[in-house]
Design a protein around this motif. Structure first.
Motif, short mmCIF file in Angstrom:
data_model
loop_
_atom_site.label_atom_id
_atom_site.label_comp_id
_atom_site.label_asym_id
_atom_site.label_seq_id
_atom_site.Cartn_x
_atom_site.Cartn_y
_atom_site.Cartn_z
N VAL A 111 0.83 -1.21 0.00
CA VAL A 111 0.00 0.00 0.00
C VAL A 111 0.86 1.26 0.00
CG1 VAL A 111 -1.79 1.27 1.24
CG2 VAL A 111 -1.85 -1.24 1.17
N ALA A 112 1.86 1.31 0.87
CA ALA A 112 2.72 2.49 0.92
C ALA A 112 3.49 2.67 -0.38
CB ALA A 112 3.69 2.38 2.10
N GLY A 113 3.96 1.58 -0.96
CA GLY A 113 4.69 1.67 -2.22
C GLY A 113 3.83 2.22 -3.34
N LEU A 114 2.58 1.77 -3.43
CA LEU A 114 1.68 2.28 -4.47
C LEU A 114 1.39 3.77 -4.26
CD1 LEU A 114 -0.87 -0.65 -4.84
CD2 LEU A 114 0.80 0.13 -6.53
N ALA A 115 1.15 4.18 -3.02
CA ALA A 115 0.85 5.58 -2.75
C ALA A 115 2.05 6.47 -3.03
CB ALA A 115 0.38 5.75 -1.30
N LEU A 116 3.23 6.02 -2.63
CA LEU A 116 4.43 6.80 -2.89
C LEU A 116 4.69 6.91 -4.39
CD1 LEU A 116 6.82 5.42 -0.12
CD2 LEU A 116 5.81 7.69 -0.21
N SER A 138 -15.78 4.87 -0.50
CA SER A 138 -14.52 4.50 0.16
C SER A 138 -14.68 3.24 1.01
CB SER A 138 -14.01 5.65 1.03
OG SER A 138 -14.89 5.93 2.11
N LEU A 139 -15.83 3.06 1.64
CA LEU A 139 -16.05 1.86 2.44
C LEU A 139 -16.07 0.62 1.56
CD1 LEU A 139 -16.69 0.55 5.18
CD2 LEU A 139 -19.12 0.95 4.69
N MET A 140 -16.84 0.67 0.47
CA MET A 140 -16.95 -0.51 -0.38
C MET A 140 -15.62 -0.86 -1.04
SD MET A 140 -20.05 -1.62 -0.11
CE MET A 140 -19.86 -1.16 1.63
N VAL A 141 -14.96 0.14 -1.60
CA VAL A 141 -13.70 -0.13 -2.29
C VAL A 141 -12.63 -0.60 -1.31
CG1 VAL A 141 -11.84 0.89 -3.67
CG2 VAL A 141 -14.22 1.50 -4.14
N SER A 142 -12.56 0.04 -0.14
CA SER A 142 -11.56 -0.35 0.86
C SER A 142 -11.80 -1.76 1.35
CB SER A 142 -11.57 0.63 2.04
OG SER A 142 -11.24 1.93 1.63
N LEU A 143 -13.05 -2.14 1.54
CA LEU A 143 -13.36 -3.50 1.98
C LEU A 143 -12.94 -4.52 0.92
CD1 LEU A 143 -16.85 -3.14 3.72
CD2 LEU A 143 -14.68 -3.77 4.80
N PRO A 169 8.33 16.07 4.09
CA PRO A 169 6.95 16.22 3.62
C PRO A 169 6.19 14.90 3.74
CG PRO A 169 8.46 16.08 1.76
CD PRO A 169 9.31 16.18 3.00
N ALA A 170 4.89 15.01 4.01
CA ALA A 170 4.04 13.83 4.13
C ALA A 170 3.34 13.58 2.80
CB ALA A 170 3.01 14.04 5.24
N PRO A 171 3.58 12.44 2.17
CA PRO A 171 2.93 12.16 0.88
C PRO A 171 1.42 12.02 1.03
CG PRO A 171 4.80 10.70 1.28
CD PRO A 171 4.51 11.39 2.56
N ASP A 172 0.70 12.29 -0.04
CA ASP A 172 -0.75 12.10 -0.03
C ASP A 172 -1.08 10.63 0.19
OD1 ASP A 172 -1.10 14.76 -0.54
OD2 ASP A 172 -1.48 14.52 -2.69
N GLY A 173 -2.19 10.42 0.89
CA GLY A 173 -2.71 9.07 1.06
C GLY A 173 -2.05 8.23 2.11
N LEU A 174 -1.12 8.80 2.88
CA LEU A 174 -0.41 7.99 3.87
C LEU A 174 -0.40 8.61 5.26
CD1 LEU A 174 2.70 6.83 1.78
CD2 LEU A 174 0.62 5.55 2.28
N PHE A 221 -7.28 -0.68 7.39
CA PHE A 221 -6.59 0.49 7.91
C PHE A 221 -5.59 1.03 6.89
CE2 PHE A 221 -2.71 2.08 9.92
CZ PHE A 221 -3.20 3.16 10.63
N LEU A 222 -4.86 0.15 6.24
CA LEU A 222 -3.87 0.58 5.26
C LEU A 222 -4.52 1.21 4.04
CD1 LEU A 222 -1.44 -2.49 5.29
CD2 LEU A 222 -1.09 -0.30 6.43
N TRP A 223 -5.60 0.63 3.55
CA TRP A 223 -6.16 1.02 2.26
C TRP A 223 -7.08 2.24 2.32
CZ3 TRP A 223 -4.32 -0.01 -2.21
CH2 TRP A 223 -3.75 -1.24 -2.51
N HIS A 224 -7.77 2.47 3.43
CA HIS A 224 -8.89 3.41 3.37
C HIS A 224 -8.46 4.84 3.03
CE1 HIS A 224 -7.78 4.46 7.54
NE2 HIS A 224 -8.52 5.54 7.38
N VAL A 225 -7.30 5.28 3.51
CA VAL A 225 -6.87 6.65 3.22
C VAL A 225 -6.46 6.81 1.76
CG1 VAL A 225 -5.15 8.42 3.74
CG2 VAL A 225 -6.31 7.22 5.59
N PRO A 226 -5.64 5.91 1.17
CA PRO A 226 -5.39 6.04 -0.27
C PRO A 226 -6.66 6.02 -1.11
CG PRO A 226 -3.82 4.51 0.70
CD PRO A 226 -4.83 4.83 1.76
N VAL A 227 -7.64 5.22 -0.70
CA VAL A 227 -8.89 5.18 -1.46
C VAL A 227 -9.63 6.51 -1.35
CG1 VAL A 227 -11.19 4.12 -1.53
CG2 VAL A 227 -9.16 2.68 -1.31
N ILE A 228 -9.72 7.06 -0.14
CA ILE A 228 -10.36 8.37 0.03
C ILE A 228 -9.61 9.44 -0.78
CG2 ILE A 228 -10.86 10.22 1.69
CD1 ILE A 228 -11.34 8.02 3.79
N THR A 229 -8.30 9.41 -0.71
CA THR A 229 -7.48 10.39 -1.44
C THR A 229 -7.72 10.29 -2.94
OG1 THR A 229 -5.77 10.29 0.28
CG2 THR A 229 -5.13 11.16 -1.87
#
Length: 382
Positions: free
Chosen positions: A94-99, A337-342, A125-130, A307-315
């Motif tokens: 997840v982190a690798g994809l977001a970065l 975001s709920l459906m995709v993250s699940l 700096p804090a990357p988006d989605g993480l 937990f890992l996926w929901h923020v990248p999905v929202i972003t």
């Protein structure tokens, strides 16, 4: 307690959903509106102390059992290997994809993120989605420190007297460290200390103390009888937490008194929520049927991936819709975001987490002695 406690899985599922709802509310601006509903949404960060407490409870319990019951202590390398395989493979994905998608970090910053060292470089700096990942360096620091803590507590408890009582006395030092760190954070203006293990030790300590009690007293009839009252009290304290007494809802730094109030309330709520399930594990009770049912338990098992996926999905959703900051549509962001993250969590759990856990068990399983020959059949007893 032996085996997997499905009710604790249910608690983990509720905590993960709380973090998701907090981030949906913050990204859509709902959390910053007036009214008690928005304030209560803003305090859903209580899920993090619950996660930390569960880690302290479940991971320290084998060491507590070794002191109290004389069982073998966990092997250090085996324990660390299991922790790495439990956390890192899904995180790397997840982190690798977001970065890759949303950052232009250099290779050194990639190394920091891949090794969960990002919190120790507050100026980066804090990357988006993480932004939800700040909890994982704290968890990993606890994993690394726990064997040393357990060794020190073991030596302390075996010096004489009542070992369980001495264990609890030793664990009681950890919240003091948290209080000292909170004071240092506010007095010296070092806000980054809030992202470190010493600041959050109080929550892990609550779980470690609960681990000692679960081994020492087993099923507590008192906790069982008072379970409904404890859960209601947790709800009342959550209402108090959802006021200005625990500090602002924004990123504005709270005062020292507000920080200590919030820490105390969050620790108390986490203990009150988990205690009826950890110290009075009666599967026939209503609370266990509600949180330990197959659906809740399964959601708890996939909660780490969620937990890992929901923020990248929202972003990603907000970027695709072009929503302004704090201006997304709450219902659509929540549902999508709920459906995709699940869905992503189910895939990550079965394709990455489960194989990694099987590998950890395979590598750590002791060699079995050769099977003894089967005994000759005998006549049945009269």
């Amino acid at each position: 307690m032996k085996g997997r406690d499905t009710a604790l899985d249910g608690i983990r599922a509720c905590a993960a959903l709380g973090v998701w709802l907090l981030h949906v509310g913050s990204n859509t601006g709902v959390m910053y509106r007036e009214g008690m509903y928005s304030w209560m949404m803003a305090r859903l960060g209580i899920a993090v102390p619950v996660f930390f407490l569960l880690s302290g409870l479940l991971l320290y319990r084998p060491w507590a059992r070794a002191v109290i019951e004389g069982t073998p202590r966990p092997a250090l390398l085996r324990y660390l290997w299991r922790r790495v395989l439990r956390v890192m493979p899904a995180y790397w994905l997840v982190a690798g994809l977001a970065l890759w998608a949303w950052s232009s970090l250099g290779w050194l910053d990639w190394v920091k993120w891949m090794l969960l060292l990002q919190s120790y470089f507050p100026g980066d700096p804090a990357p988006d989605g993480l932004y939800q990942m700040w909890t994982l360096p704290i968890e990993m620091a606890f994993y690394v420190l726990l064997p040393l803590l357990a060794w020190a507590l073991h030596r302390w408890a075996r010096r004489g007297g009542n070992p369980p009582v001495r264990l609890l006395a030793g664990i009681a030092v950890l919240p003091v460290i948290s209080v000292v760190t909170v004071v240092a954070t506010r007095e010296f203006g070092q806000s980054q200390l809030a992202l470190t293990l010493p600041y959050n030790l109080v929550f892990f300590a609550g779980g470690m103390a609960m681990a000692v009690l679960s081994v020492w007293i087993g099923h507590s009839r008192v906790i069982d009888a008072l379970a409904p009252q404890l859960l209601v009290l947790a709800l009342i304290l959550y209402a108090v937490l959802s006021t200005g007494l625990a500090g602002p809802r924004t990123l504005t730094l709270p005062t020292l008194s507000e920080s200590l109030t919030r820490m105390s309330l969050e620790a108390a709520i986490a203990v009150l929520v988990v205690a009826p399930f950890a110290l009075a594990p009666r599967t026939g009770s209503l609370r266990h049927r509600v949180l330990g049912n197959p659906v809740s338990a399964y959601l708890g098992r996939i909660s780490y991936s969620f937990f890992l996926w929901h923020v990248p999905v929202i972003t990603l959703q907000l970027k695709l819709t072009g929503a302004p900051p704090f201006g997304g549509d709450f219902p659509s962001v929540a549902v999508v975001s709920l459906m995709v993250s699940l869905l992503l969590s189910v895939g990550t759990y079965h394709l990455i987490e489960v194989p990694a856990l099987k590998l950890a068990r395979r590598r750590s399983a002791p060699a079995l002695p050769p099977a003894a020959p089967a005994p000759a059949p005998v006549a049945p007893a009269p």
